[in-house]
Design a protein around this motif. Structure first.
Motif, short mmCIF file in Angstrom:
data_model
loop_
_atom_site.label_atom_id
_atom_site.label_comp_id
_atom_site.label_asym_id
_atom_site.label_seq_id
_atom_site.Cartn_x
_atom_site.Cartn_y
_atom_site.Cartn_z
N ASN A 301 -11.47 3.63 -2.03
CA ASN A 301 -9.79 3.91 -2.50
C ASN A 301 -8.93 4.63 -1.56
N TYR A 302 -7.55 4.85 -1.60
CA TYR A 302 -6.97 5.52 -0.83
C TYR A 302 -5.21 5.95 -1.63
N PHE A 303 -4.73 6.88 -0.74
CA PHE A 303 -3.50 6.74 -1.12
C PHE A 303 -2.57 5.80 -0.13
N GLU A 304 -2.02 4.61 -0.63
CA GLU A 304 -1.18 4.24 -0.11
C GLU A 304 0.35 4.24 0.52
N SER A 305 0.46 3.77 1.42
CA SER A 305 1.89 4.29 2.10
C SER A 305 3.34 3.79 1.32
N SER A 306 3.13 2.40 1.69
CA SER A 306 4.25 1.27 1.24
C SER A 306 4.42 1.85 0.05
N GLY A 307 3.81 1.39 -1.11
CA GLY A 307 4.01 2.16 -2.38
C GLY A 307 4.08 2.80 -2.90
N ALA A 308 3.45 3.77 -2.02
CA ALA A 308 4.44 5.36 -2.56
C ALA A 308 5.78 5.26 -2.04
N ALA A 309 5.73 4.99 -1.28
CA ALA A 309 7.83 5.22 -0.66
C ALA A 309 8.79 4.55 -1.76
N MET A 310 7.44 2.96 -1.86
CA MET A 310 9.28 2.57 -2.92
C MET A 310 8.99 2.99 -4.39
N PHE A 311 8.07 3.82 -5.16
CA PHE A 311 7.93 4.75 -6.44
C PHE A 311 8.99 5.90 -6.37
N VAL A 312 8.29 6.64 -4.90
CA VAL A 312 10.01 7.53 -4.68
C VAL A 312 11.18 6.74 -4.72
#
Length: 401
Positions: A301-312
């Motif tokens: 598992n890893y930290f994913e950038s598109s979903g993180a940006a969407m949450f922000v």
């Protein structure tokens, strides 16, 4: 000789200043992200071979460019939006780029809000006709027995979180522009959000899965697919980008649905349920979110950038507009911590005035077994537009906070 040398050194200095100026990055990350996408020709209504393409990724970028144009007045953004749409909409208003209403796909409809925007800006009939063509898909689009739009014709009875962002923002924007008193449409839009929420929310802990109270990627109302759980037919995992799409859809739709319609309160309640749970699901050290949110920290598992940006984007907009209260500041603080991780780890100065965006997973689909192994096995892309456009949106919100 001394004067020649001094002249030469002056020329070198001026040249270095020119190069440095030409390659200098903008002070705004939102502008930097948008300008980088434009410099690479991304989201311009064409595929990699120069053929017209109706793409939800392009629609996502166009939404960000519209916001930037409204904020900065830089007509480059408007012109890029218009060129991109003109690549897929003919002079008679027919939509090309591979679109076909009878495929019953929600994804292409994400470009629909741009049709509406351009019609509002230009009053050109072709954009209204293109929007009408998309709108005419809804009455014939296949649904579950409860009324949920199938994500695609090839996925019978399946509702995916992704589809809410793709189809229902256009549905709402069209209704607002042309049929503001059409309560049947407002009811239907509310139904789409509600059915998706009720059928995918994680109600209880399951073995080897973390309880988050968030939404699974999708569900199969018929329970006929390999991954359909006996509990409402939901998929096995909570995948970050699917929930990101749904979160952005909530905050964007709430700005469109009339406050006088009961659906506004329904969506507001869903948002207020999810926001604290999204905040609680952050990794405590990094402040961002895992690709598979039901299995944080598991190998692979890893930290994913598109979903993180969407949450922000969703968290900051929810607070800024007043959809959720943040009396102790924890929501904004969480979003800002995540944003700082994003710029520190996923933004790379390309050295030519553009930036690269890292760690966006290529795709997440339920045409597989929906397993953990599937999600972590999908490669990540550099400068994937789904992530880069989301980062532009997140940056727009961050820079207003």
């Amino acid at each position: 000789m001394m004067f020649v040398l001094l002249d030469f050194m002056l020329l070198l200095f001026l040249a270095s200043v020119f190069v440095s100026s030409a390659c200098a990055r903008p002070s705004s990350y939102a502008v930097w992200a948008a300008d980088s996408a434009i410099a690479r020709g991304q989201g311009n209504g064409l595929d990699d071979n120069g053929n017209p393409l109706v793409s939800y990724e392009h629609g996502e970028l166009q939404w960000a460019l519209r916001l930037l144009y409204e904020q900065t007045g830089n007509k480059t953004y408007y012109d890029y939006i218009k060129t991109g749409v003109d690549n897929v909409v003919a002079s008679d208003g027919s939509v090309g780029g591979g679109y076909s209403a009878t495929q019953f796909q929600l994804d292409p409809l994400r470009v629909g809000p741009t049709f509406l925007y351009l019609y509002n800006q230009t009053n050109q009939t072709k954009y209204r006709k293109a929007a009408d063509e998309f709108r005419n898909q809804f009455p014939i689009h296949s649904r579950t027995a409860q009324g949920q739009f199938w994500h695609k014709k090839i996925y019978p009875n399946q509702g995916w979180l992704d589809g809410i962002y793709m189809g229902d923002i256009f549905y709402a924007a069209y209704t607002q522009m042309f049929q503001p008193t059409n309560n049947t449409a407002w009811d239907d839009i509310t139904l789409q959000f509600t059915l998706m929420f009720n059928n995918t929310i994680q109600n209880s802990a399951t073995p080897n899965h973390t309880f988050t109270g968030l939404l699974y990627h999708g569900y199969d109302y018929s329970h006929s697919t390999i991954w359909a759980d006996p509990d409402r037919g939901h998929s096995p995992e909570i995948w970050i980008r699917a929930l990101g799409w749904y979160s952005m859809a909530l905050v964007d739709a709430l700005a469109i649905i009339p406050t006088s319609h009961p659906g506004h309160a329904v969506l507001l309640n869903i948002l207020r349920t999810l926001v604290p749970r999204i905040v609680a699901a952050t990794d405590p050290t990094s402040g961002v979110w895992w690709l598979v949110m039901t299995q944080p920290g598991r190998a692979g598992n890893y930290f994913e950038s598109s979903g993180a940006a969407m949450f922000v984007y969703s968290l900051l907009k929810a607070v800024r507009v007043g959809y959720v209260t943040d009396s102790d500041g924890k929501i904004v603080a969480s979003a800002k911590k995540a944003y700082q991780y994003m710029v520190d780890n996923w933004v790379v100065d390309h050295g030519d005035g553009t930036m690269d965006w890292k760690n966006t997973v290529q795709v997440g689909s339920l045409n597989t077994d929906g397993s953990y192994a599937y999600y972590i096995g999908v490669p990540t892309d550099l400068n994937d537009l789904k992530g880069l456009a989301a980062f532009a949106l997140a940056s727009i919100e961050y820079e207003q906070s």
